[in-house]
Design a protein around this motif. Structure first.
Motif, PDB file in Angstrom:
ATOM      1  N   VAL A  68     -25.216 -66.681 -53.485  1.00 59.99           N
ATOM      2  CA  VAL A  68     -24.952 -68.182 -53.646  1.00 59.99           C
ATOM      3  C   VAL A  68     -23.950 -68.485 -52.702  1.00 59.99           C
ATOM      4  CG1 VAL A  68     -24.164 -69.649 -55.553  1.00 59.99           C
ATOM      5  CG2 VAL A  68     -25.365 -67.570 -56.103  1.00 59.99           C
ATOM      6  N   LEU A  69     -24.091 -69.669 -52.026  1.00 58.48           N
ATOM      7  CA  LEU A  69     -23.336 -70.398 -51.152  1.00 58.48           C
ATOM      8  C   LEU A  69     -22.521 -71.527 -51.778  1.00 58.48           C
ATOM      9  CD1 LEU A  69     -22.625 -70.399 -47.956  1.00 58.48           C
ATOM     10  CD2 LEU A  69     -24.300 -71.933 -47.666  1.00 58.48           C
ATOM     11  N   TYR A  70     -21.106 -71.049 -51.368  1.00 62.81           N
ATOM     12  CA  TYR A  70     -20.026 -72.016 -51.741  1.00 62.81           C
ATOM     13  C   TYR A  70     -19.231 -72.399 -50.599  1.00 62.81           C
ATOM     14  CZ  TYR A  70     -20.715 -70.215 -56.458  1.00 62.81           C
ATOM     15  OH  TYR A  70     -21.288 -69.982 -57.829  1.00 62.81           O
ATOM     16  N   SER A  71     -18.653 -73.671 -50.741  1.00 57.95           N
ATOM     17  CA  SER A  71     -17.987 -74.142 -49.443  1.00 57.95           C
ATOM     18  C   SER A  71     -16.757 -74.933 -49.770  1.00 57.95           C
ATOM     19  CB  SER A  71     -18.891 -75.031 -48.489  1.00 57.95           C
ATOM     20  OG  SER A  71     -19.182 -76.155 -49.024  1.00 57.95           O
ATOM     21  N   LEU A  72     -15.748 -75.173 -49.101  1.00 58.44           N
ATOM     22  CA  LEU A  72     -14.564 -76.049 -49.334  1.00 58.44           C
ATOM     23  C   LEU A  72     -14.447 -76.676 -47.663  1.00 58.44           C
ATOM     24  CD1 LEU A  72     -12.168 -76.766 -51.173  1.00 58.44           C
ATOM     25  CD2 LEU A  72     -11.041 -74.850 -50.017  1.00 58.44           C
ATOM     26  N   LEU A  73     -14.163 -77.901 -47.845  1.00 58.50           N
ATOM     27  CA  LEU A  73     -13.723 -78.808 -46.771  1.00 58.50           C
ATOM     28  C   LEU A  73     -12.461 -79.352 -46.711  1.00 58.50           C
ATOM     29  CD1 LEU A  73     -16.984 -81.357 -47.257  1.00 58.50           C
ATOM     30  CD2 LEU A  73     -16.766 -79.221 -45.734  1.00 58.50           C
ATOM     31  N   ALA A  74     -12.035 -79.097 -45.556  1.00 58.27           N
ATOM     32  CA  ALA A  74     -10.432 -79.532 -45.317  1.00 58.27           C
ATOM     33  C   ALA A  74     -10.009 -80.702 -46.180  1.00 58.27           C
ATOM     34  CB  ALA A  74     -10.422 -79.932 -43.726  1.00 58.27           C
ATOM     35  N   PRO A  75     -10.755 -81.659 -46.220  1.00 63.33           N
ATOM     36  CA  PRO A  75     -10.009 -82.810 -47.149  1.00 63.33           C
ATOM     37  C   PRO A  75      -9.874 -82.510 -48.545  1.00 63.33           C
ATOM     38  CG  PRO A  75     -11.855 -83.967 -45.659  1.00 63.33           C
ATOM     39  CD  PRO A  75     -11.885 -82.523 -45.683  1.00 63.33           C
ATOM     40  N   GLU A  76     -10.993 -81.706 -49.127  1.00 62.33           N
ATOM     41  CA  GLU A  76     -10.669 -81.087 -50.441  1.00 62.33           C
ATOM     42  C   GLU A  76      -9.649 -80.264 -50.533  1.00 62.33           C
ATOM     43  OE1 GLU A  76     -15.560 -81.288 -51.197  1.00 62.33           O
ATOM     44  OE2 GLU A  76     -14.770 -79.343 -50.338  1.00 62.33           O
ATOM     45  N   TRP A  77      -9.448 -79.198 -49.375  1.00 66.25           N
ATOM     46  CA  TRP A  77      -8.452 -78.479 -49.410  1.00 66.25           C
ATOM     47  C   TRP A  77      -7.189 -79.164 -49.473  1.00 66.25           C
ATOM     48  CZ3 TRP A  77      -4.691 -77.804 -45.560  1.00 66.25           C
ATOM     49  CH2 TRP A  77      -3.758 -76.556 -45.676  1.00 66.25           C
ATOM     50  N   GLN A  78      -6.935 -80.232 -48.906  1.00 65.96           N
ATOM     51  CA  GLN A  78      -5.553 -80.907 -48.642  1.00 65.96           C
ATOM     52  C   GLN A  78      -5.501 -81.741 -49.919  1.00 65.96           C
ATOM     53  OE1 GLN A  78      -3.632 -81.171 -46.038  1.00 65.96           O
ATOM     54  NE2 GLN A  78      -2.087 -82.337 -47.254  1.00 65.96           N
ATOM     55  N   GLU A  79      -6.392 -81.977 -50.549  1.00 64.50           N
ATOM     56  CA  GLU A  79      -6.440 -82.966 -51.985  1.00 64.50           C
ATOM     57  C   GLU A  79      -5.684 -81.943 -53.035  1.00 64.50           C
ATOM     58  OE1 GLU A  79      -9.073 -85.064 -55.399  1.00 64.50           O
ATOM     59  OE2 GLU A  79      -9.406 -85.321 -53.147  1.00 64.50           O
TER      60      GLU A  79
END
Length: 113
Positions: A68-79
């Motif tokens: 199962v593939l999960y991801s986190l984007l830089a703007p989400e991490w920053q928020e």
């Protein structure tokens, strides 16, 4: 390694922070076996989003297995970091009020005899 002490969460949070803050990456992903409930809970706690299933992604123990593939984007991490920082500041402000530390020690901490 003992389970349930937060070591994996701390390690994953540190690696994710390093990836975004130090390396300047835009995206971090995790491919996790569908039966690995602990790892799925960990990435969910860190704010990762489920993207889908990679069918027959890895060959393990003599058989092809899905991930199962999960991801986190830089703007989400920053928020997420801004929210955590605000919560930490609010907590620190609350416990710095006069009498809070003493009442905590009285009720939960130091025992007077």
């Amino acid at each position: 390694m003992p389970r349930g002490h937060g070591y994996a969460t701390d390690a994953a949070r540190t690696l994710t922070s390093y990836a975004f803050a130090a390396l300047g990456l835009h995206r971090v992903s995790a491919a996790i076996g569908p039966d690995n409930a602990r790892s799925i809970a960990l990435v969910a706690k860190l704010g990762f989003s489920r993207e889908g299933v990679l069918r027959d992604h890895v060959f393990m123990n003599g058989a092809w297995r899905d991930s199962v593939l999960y991801s986190l984007l830089a703007p989400e991490w920053q928020e997420n970091n801004v929210r955590l920082q605000r919560a930490t500041e609010a907590f620190n402000a609350a416990i710095s009020r006069p009498g809070i530390a003493e009442s905590f020690d009285r009720d939960f901490g130091k025992k007077s005899h």
